[in-house]
Scaffold this motif. Structure first.
Motif, mmCIF file in Angstrom:
data_model
loop_
_atom_site.group_PDB
_atom_site.id
_atom_site.type_symbol
_atom_site.label_atom_id
_atom_site.label_comp_id
_atom_site.label_asym_id
_atom_site.label_seq_id
_atom_site.Cartn_x
_atom_site.Cartn_y
_atom_site.Cartn_z
ATOM 1 N N PRO A 23 0.830 -1.204 0.000
ATOM 2 C CA PRO A 23 0.000 0.000 0.000
ATOM 3 C C PRO A 23 0.869 1.261 0.000
ATOM 4 N N VAL A 24 0.604 2.186 -0.896
ATOM 5 C CA VAL A 24 1.376 3.428 -0.966
ATOM 6 C C VAL A 24 0.502 4.627 -0.587
ATOM 7 N N LEU A 25 -0.712 4.653 -1.091
ATOM 8 C CA LEU A 25 -1.618 5.752 -0.734
ATOM 9 C C LEU A 25 -2.859 5.191 -0.062
ATOM 10 N N GLY A 42 7.268 15.386 0.658
ATOM 11 C CA GLY A 42 7.334 14.108 1.358
ATOM 12 C C GLY A 42 8.690 13.489 1.090
ATOM 13 N N ARG A 43 9.088 12.576 1.957
ATOM 14 C CA ARG A 43 10.388 11.923 1.798
ATOM 15 C C ARG A 43 10.425 11.106 0.515
ATOM 16 N N SER A 44 11.615 10.776 0.103
ATOM 17 C CA SER A 44 11.780 9.888 -1.035
ATOM 18 C C SER A 44 11.053 8.576 -0.736
ATOM 19 N N GLY A 45 10.272 8.096 -1.681
ATOM 20 C CA GLY A 45 9.537 6.852 -1.491
ATOM 21 C C GLY A 45 8.197 7.005 -0.801
ATOM 22 N N SER A 49 5.405 10.754 -6.537
ATOM 23 C CA SER A 49 5.285 10.521 -7.985
ATOM 24 C C SER A 49 4.059 9.664 -8.289
ATOM 25 N N THR A 50 3.729 8.789 -7.352
ATOM 26 C CA THR A 50 2.522 7.979 -7.525
ATOM 27 C C THR A 50 1.288 8.874 -7.602
ATOM 28 N N VAL A 51 1.233 9.896 -6.760
ATOM 29 C CA VAL A 51 0.105 10.840 -6.794
ATOM 30 C C VAL A 51 0.029 11.493 -8.177
HETATM 31 N N1 LIG Z 1 6.287 0.385 -10.307
HETATM 32 C C1 LIG Z 1 6.420 0.149 -9.010
HETATM 33 N N2 LIG Z 1 6.290 -1.111 -8.516
HETATM 34 C C2 LIG Z 1 6.397 -1.361 -7.202
HETATM 35 N N3 LIG Z 1 6.614 -0.421 -6.261
HETATM 36 C C3 LIG Z 1 6.750 0.833 -6.677
HETATM 37 C C4 LIG Z 1 6.668 1.200 -8.067
HETATM 38 N N4 LIG Z 1 6.836 2.540 -8.170
HETATM 39 C C5 LIG Z 1 7.029 2.981 -6.921
HETATM 40 N N5 LIG Z 1 6.980 1.979 -6.015
HETATM 41 C C6 LIG Z 1 7.119 2.107 -4.555
HETATM 42 O O1 LIG Z 1 6.089 2.950 -4.091
HETATM 43 C C7 LIG Z 1 6.573 3.862 -3.126
HETATM 44 C C8 LIG Z 1 6.311 5.291 -3.568
HETATM 45 O O2 LIG Z 1 7.054 5.573 -4.747
HETATM 46 P P1 LIG Z 1 7.061 7.007 -5.410
HETATM 47 O O3 LIG Z 1 5.667 7.462 -5.629
HETATM 48 O O4 LIG Z 1 7.932 6.945 -6.607
HETATM 49 O O5 LIG Z 1 7.743 7.898 -4.265
HETATM 50 P P2 LIG Z 1 8.378 9.365 -4.305
HETATM 51 O O6 LIG Z 1 8.058 9.971 -5.636
HETATM 52 O O7 LIG Z 1 7.746 10.085 -3.162
HETATM 53 O O8 LIG Z 1 9.841 9.192 -4.095
HETATM 54 C C9 LIG Z 1 8.041 3.536 -2.933
HETATM 55 O O9 LIG Z 1 8.171 2.742 -1.803
HETATM 56 C C10 LIG Z 1 8.405 2.787 -4.191
HETATM 57 O O10 LIG Z 1 9.433 1.875 -3.939
#
Ligand SMILES: Nc1ncnc2c1ncn2[C@@H]1O[C@H](COP(=O)(O)OP(=O)(O)O)[C@@H](O)[C@H]1O
Ligand SMILES: [Mg+2]
Length: 234
Positions: A23-25, A42-45, A49-51
């Protein structure tokens, strides 16, 4: 302009049969209004970028609702999203994402080519945009003949050329030194002030986030509005 309601998103990882869901969001809600600069920090990870990928239809939420310009875009298909993106958004990325084989001018012109706009209109607009970002003298240069800051200016001109309702910027100054970063940020502020262009800026850097009229913080999959207004609204 943009309304995000109860968005949930998990990445599925691992091989078939051994897949697990990360779960990310979790229940992300926020709104962006016309003429604002909104920062997401927000911190890296943390899922920033998912948003952005959810807002622009590159990935689909597991649940929740996304409304853009009063249109429910939650269930658009890929083809509908491709058109919607081109008509509504401009993008700025950390690594500029310019096409190496095209000049600055041709890179800026490209979105209008994709939209099927005629050559004369395209070229007129591209000249105007290149001038707006202060690169008229460099319009014939290829990306590898430009500095990082200049490349980012080209990508800003490219983002602006379709007159999008909003520009989505993912770590727009992440590859720049601090002086160039300040120049690019001041260009963003100027475009917002003079032309009421709406920006969503994603960053891990508090100083960059501070150019926003307000900041949303993402942590543990949740999003919160931080403190008050950092800068007076324009
Ligand atoms: N294609 C993907 N498959 C699996 N996990 C992913 C993928 N893209 C991102 N993640 C995971 O989702 C989380 C959020 O990633 P991301 O949105 O890129 O973070 P940010 O942009 O804040 O650094 C991270 O833990 C990352 O490892
Ligand atoms: Mg990211």
């Amino acid at each position: 302009m943009i309304k995000v309601e109860h968005l949930h998103y998990s990445y599925v990882i691992g091989k078939k049969g051994k897949q697990s869901s990360v779960p990310v969001l979790k229940d992300v809600c926020f709104e962006i209004n016309k003429g604002e600069i909104v920062s997401i920090i927000g911190r890296s990870g943390s899922g920033k970028s998912t948003v952005l990928n959810l807002l622009s239809g590159y990935i689909k939420a597991d649940s929740g609702k996304l409304t853009i310009n009063s249109t429910d875009v939650t269930d658009l298909n890929e083809k509908q999203w491709a058109k919607f993106r081109l008509d509504h958004f401009g993008f700025i990325f950390q690594n500029y994402e310019l096409i190496p084989g095209l000049t600055a001018f041709e890179n800026v012109e490209l979105p209008l080519t994709l939209k099927g706009i005629d050559r004369k209109t395209r070229e007129g607009k591209a000249h105007e945009m290149i001038q707006k970002v202060g690169l008229s003298e460099h319009k014939g240069h290829y990306p590898n003949e430009l500095s990082g800051g200049q490349q980012q200016r080209v990508s800003i001109a490219r983002a602006l050329i379709t007159e999008p309702m909003m520009i989505l910027a993912d770590e727009p100054t992440g590859s720049l030194d601090s002086e160039t970063e300040a120049e690019v940020l001041s260009l963003i502020k100027q475009l917002n002030k003079d032309q009421q262009i709406t920006f969503l800026i994603i960053t891990h850097d508090q100083e960059v986030a501070n150019i926003g009229n307000r900041t949303l913080k993402i942590h543990d999959g949740m999003m919160k509005q931080e403190g008050g207004v950092y800068f007076e609204a324009n």
